[in-house]
Each structure stands twice: as structure tokens, then as C-alpha cells.
Enzyme design. Structure first.
Site, PDB file in Angstrom:
ATOM      1  N   TYR A 132      -3.435  -2.090  -5.065  1.00 22.54           N
ATOM      2  CA  TYR A 132      -4.578  -1.293  -5.518  1.00 22.54           C
ATOM      3  C   TYR A 132      -4.660  -1.262  -7.046  1.00 22.54           C
ATOM      4  CZ  TYR A 132      -5.135   0.264  -0.739  1.00 22.54           C
ATOM      5  OH  TYR A 132      -5.335   0.298   0.614  1.00 22.54           O
ATOM      6  N   LYS A 178       9.023  -3.691   2.603  1.00 21.22           N
ATOM      7  CA  LYS A 178       9.104  -4.998   3.261  1.00 21.22           C
ATOM      8  C   LYS A 178       9.917  -5.903   2.327  1.00 21.22           C
ATOM      9  CE  LYS A 178       7.797  -7.926   6.505  1.00 21.22           C
ATOM     10  NZ  LYS A 178       8.431  -7.899   7.833  1.00 21.22           N
ATOM     11  N   ASP A 211       6.430  -3.249   9.173  1.00 24.28           N
ATOM     12  CA  ASP A 211       5.951  -3.710  10.490  1.00 24.28           C
ATOM     13  C   ASP A 211       6.646  -2.948  11.620  1.00 24.28           C
ATOM     14  OD1 ASP A 211       8.166  -4.991   9.463  1.00 24.28           O
ATOM     15  OD2 ASP A 211       7.762  -6.932  10.383  1.00 24.28           O
ATOM     16  N   ASP A 235      -1.521   3.562   2.913  1.00 27.55           N
ATOM     17  CA  ASP A 235      -2.923   3.666   3.322  1.00 27.55           C
ATOM     18  C   ASP A 235      -3.042   3.328   4.805  1.00 27.55           C
ATOM     19  OD1 ASP A 235      -5.605   4.028   3.140  1.00 27.55           O
ATOM     20  OD2 ASP A 235      -6.026   2.272   1.908  1.00 27.55           O
ATOM     21  N   ASP A 239      -3.601   6.062   8.248  1.00 26.55           N
ATOM     22  CA  ASP A 239      -4.695   5.981   9.237  1.00 26.55           C
ATOM     23  C   ASP A 239      -4.101   5.922  10.650  1.00 26.55           C
ATOM     24  OD1 ASP A 239      -6.598   5.933   7.209  1.00 26.55           O
ATOM     25  OD2 ASP A 239      -7.770   4.341   8.157  1.00 26.55           O
TER      26      ASP A 239
END
Ligand code: NAD
Length: 344
Positions: A132, A178, A211, A235, A239
Site C-alpha cells: 500500500y 510469509k 496462507d 486487509d 475481511d
């Protein structure tokens, strides 16, 4: 003695004005029963609707309003997608006011379907860096490059906030990254979190690849307490977390830094529902509740929480996303009524 706060209100785009109006109505009800609390609302223009008139989605006048206030209640805004258009208004405000942590609680609510009955976790997302950062280039036709920036300083800063939050909760923090693939950027983030962990010996710290985390949030979400992660992972995970506890119409987020806070629903401007009086205003109302907590107005915040929980548990007034057919106004009125009832 009266406690007076100046609050910037940015209604935004799409369903933004409707849900923000509902949140302000609930705050007004809280002020009616808590006479020592005074919230002076100062409205500002921002969002997609400004671009044609001002050439930007955050006019200077709005920035000046934000600078003169204690906190901001922000409605969702449509992000322009055309090349060369201004970046997301939310991202710009986060950077401008150094709102480095995005705090998104997720818990099972009474009367609302959730994947497990006892979920109570908070996702703390680094809010200023990662992909971002906003530097993307088409280096040659059909070949794009995006910069993913992660610094030790920003990672430690958000980690410290997450650990402080953990200390007030179940003292368990999960660092999501990750690093097996993004060894440098996620390596910096992961190492920063574990180095800050030494300052908080009472908090148990764990780590998870992003993941695997998406699976565990579905399989055993009740196990998690505070999750700290980088911007993009946060983000996406928030959700997902919203969806396992009843949907995006209920999820609120706080964008906080050392000297300012901006509070908003997690959802976007949902243009297809705009102006139809059918969007769920509870996410925006819970954002207002988080704003009161940030201001130290815990009693007032509790009142909103109790009112929302009561309306949800009664199950009589609910918008389409929760399986009902009530309007935004109906939900707002029901919550206002409960605030007045509980507060009197
Ligand atoms: P969205 O969250 O706006 O909508 C996705 C779907 O979720 C909607 O079609 C609707 O079915 C449902 N939904 C969302 N909010 C709801 C509510 N309050 N009540 C009931 N149902 C609701 O996501 P999107 O369609 O991906 O994004 C639309 C625009 O919003 C885009 O321009 C996006 O960039 C922007 N956006 C802004 C913010 C922000 O301002 N912070 C956040 C996310 C997306």
C-alpha cells in the site's frame, strides 16, 4: 465538568452518507443521556464525489478540518481506479496523519450467525507500508512492478501497539507473515515483532504463515486473541474475519497513531446499495463506539455496545445482509431507542 471533543465527520461515497448519518444519530443519543459529553461535529468533503470539483479526493479544506479535530469518523469512499487518479482517500489520510495501526476487532455477536460461538480476536494491521506504499510502475508494456516497503521502525511501532493491546486481553499474540517466500520484507517484519516481544514477557507470542492463517481463521478462530501483520495480509484477513462473524456490515476499524485516530467501517462504499436505505449501519455505529474508546469515553462506548447487542439479540430489526428486511433507518432508530433506554 463537560468533556468537549471536536469530531471530523467525512460521510464519503455510496452508502457512506447513510451509514455515517446513522452513526452520528447514535452518538447524538449518547450525548443526550450523558450530559458531560459534548461532541462537536465538523463535516468535511472527501471521496470520489470531490474529484470532479476539486481535482482531488481530499480537498485542502478537509485536511485543515482533520488537523483541528480530536478524531475523525469516516464513511467509506469509492477508490478511483483510472491510471493517474488520486490514491485511496483512506490510504492518504492514514499516511498524512501517521495512523500506523489499523485495529479491527472481530467477535461472535448475539443473535448473529458466526462460524463458532466464542470468537473474540483483534487484527492489528500495519497501516502505512507494504504494497500500500503506492509505488507501482509499468516498466514496459505488459510488465508491472509494485514496491513492497517494510521497515523495522514501522514494524516495531505497530508490534508495540499490538503487544500493549494483548496485555489488556488474553495475552496471546500471533505474528502473521510469509517469510518463507518474502524473506527480506517479511523477515524484517517478523524479526521486529519478536524483538519487541522481549519488552512484553507476559504475552505469549506465536507465528503463522498467512496462507495457513486463512485456513485457521475458519477452522479454529476461537483460539486467536491478537493477530499482528503487514498491511495487505491484514486487509485480507480482516475481511475474512468479518465474514466468519456475521459479515462485513458489522465490522468496524480504528486507524490510530500517536496523536490522531480515524474510525471507519471495514466495508467499502457498496455503490449498488447506495441511496436505497438498505445498508447495514452497524459497522459505522461500532466505528463510532471505537472512537469513543479512543477518546477515553468508555462508559459512552459501552452504552453503544449494549444497545447494538440488544438489537441484534432481539433479532426483530435487521438489514438484508443479516437475513432481515429492515432499513438502515429502522436499525438506526432501534439502536438509538436502546441507547436512550439503557442510558436513562
Ligand atoms: P464493499 O465493501 O463496498 O461491498 C462489497 C459488498 O458487501 C457489497 O456489494 C454489499 O453486498 C456488501 N456490503 C458492504 N457494506 C455493506 C453494508 N453496510 N450493509 C450491507 N451490505 C454491505 O466492497 P467493494 O465493492 O469491493 O468496494 C466498493 C468501493 O469501496 C471500491 O471503490 C473500494 O475501493 C471502496 N472501498 C473503500 C474502503 C474505505 O473507504 N475504507 C474500504 C473498502 C473498499
Amino acid at each position: 465538568m463537560q468533556r468537549i471533543y471536536k469530531i471530523a465527520v467525512l460521510p464519503g461515497d455510496g452508502i457512506g452518507p447513510e451509514v455515517t448519518r446513522a452513526a452520528v444519530a447514535v452518538l447524538d443519543a449518547v450525548q443526550r443521556v450523558n450530559c458531560d459529553l459534548r461532541l462537536n461535529f465538523i463535516y468535511g468533503e472527501a471521496g470520489y464525489n470531490c474529484i470532479e470539483r476539486y481535482g482531488t479526493n481530499i480537498p485542502q479544506k478537509t485536511i485543515d478540518i482533520l488537523k483541528g479535530t480530536h478524531a475523525c469518523l469516516k464513511g467509506p469512499m469509492t477508490t478511483p481506479e483510472e491510471p493517474g487518479a488520486p490514491p485511496s482517500a483512506a490510504v492518504t489520510i492514514r499516511k498524512m496523519f501517521n495512523l500506523y495501526a489499523n485495529v479491527r476487532p472481530c467477535r461472535s455477536l448475539p443473535g448473529v450467525w458466526s462460524i463458532k460461538p466464542n470468537i473474540d480476536l483483534v487484527i492489528v494491521r500495519e497501516n502505512t507500508e507494504c504494497l500500500y506504499f503506492g509505488r507501482e510502475y509499468e516498466v514496459s508494456p505488459g510488465k508491472g512492478v509494485a514496491l513492497r516497503v517494510v521497515t523495522r521502525e514501522a514494524s516495531e511501532r505497530v508490534a508495540r501497539l499490538a503487544f500493549k493491546l494483548s496485555e489488556k486481553r488474553r495475552r496471546y499474540l500471533t505474528c502473521v507473515h510469509k517469510r518463507n517466500i518474502l524473506r527480506i520484507t517479511d523477515g524484517i517484519f517478523r524479526d521486529a515483532v519478536f524483538s519487541v516481544a522481549k519488552e512484553f514477557p507476559s504475552v505469549r507470542v506465536d507465528e503463522e504463515h498467512v496462507d495457513a492463517m486463512t485456513m485457521r481463521l475458519i477452522k479454529e478462530p476461537e483460539r486467536f486473541d491478537v493477530i499482528v501483520t503487514t498491511n495487505l495480509y491484514g486487509d485480507i484477513l480482516s475481511d475474512e474475519a468479518a465474514q466468519i462473524t456475521g459479515g462485513i456490515g458489522l465490522a468496524a476499524g480504528a486507524n490510530v497513531g500517536d496523536s490522531y485516530g480515524m474510525f471507519e467501517p471495514v466495508h467499502g462504499s457498496a455503490p449498488k446499495h447506495a441511496g436505497k436505505n438498505r445498508a447495514n449501519p452497524i459497522a459505522a455505529i461500532l466505528a463510532a463506539k471505537m472512537m469513543l474508546e479512543y477518546l477515553g469515553e468508555y462508559e459512552a462506548a459501552k452504552l453503544i455496545e449494549m444497545a447494538v447487542n440488544k438489537v441484534l439479540s432481539e433479532g426483530k430489526v435487521k438489514t438484508y445482509d443479516l437475513g432481515g428486511n429492515s432499513t438502515t433507518e429502522d436499525v438506526k432508530n432501534a439502536i438509538v431507542e436502546k441507547v436512550l433506554q439503557f442510558g436513562s
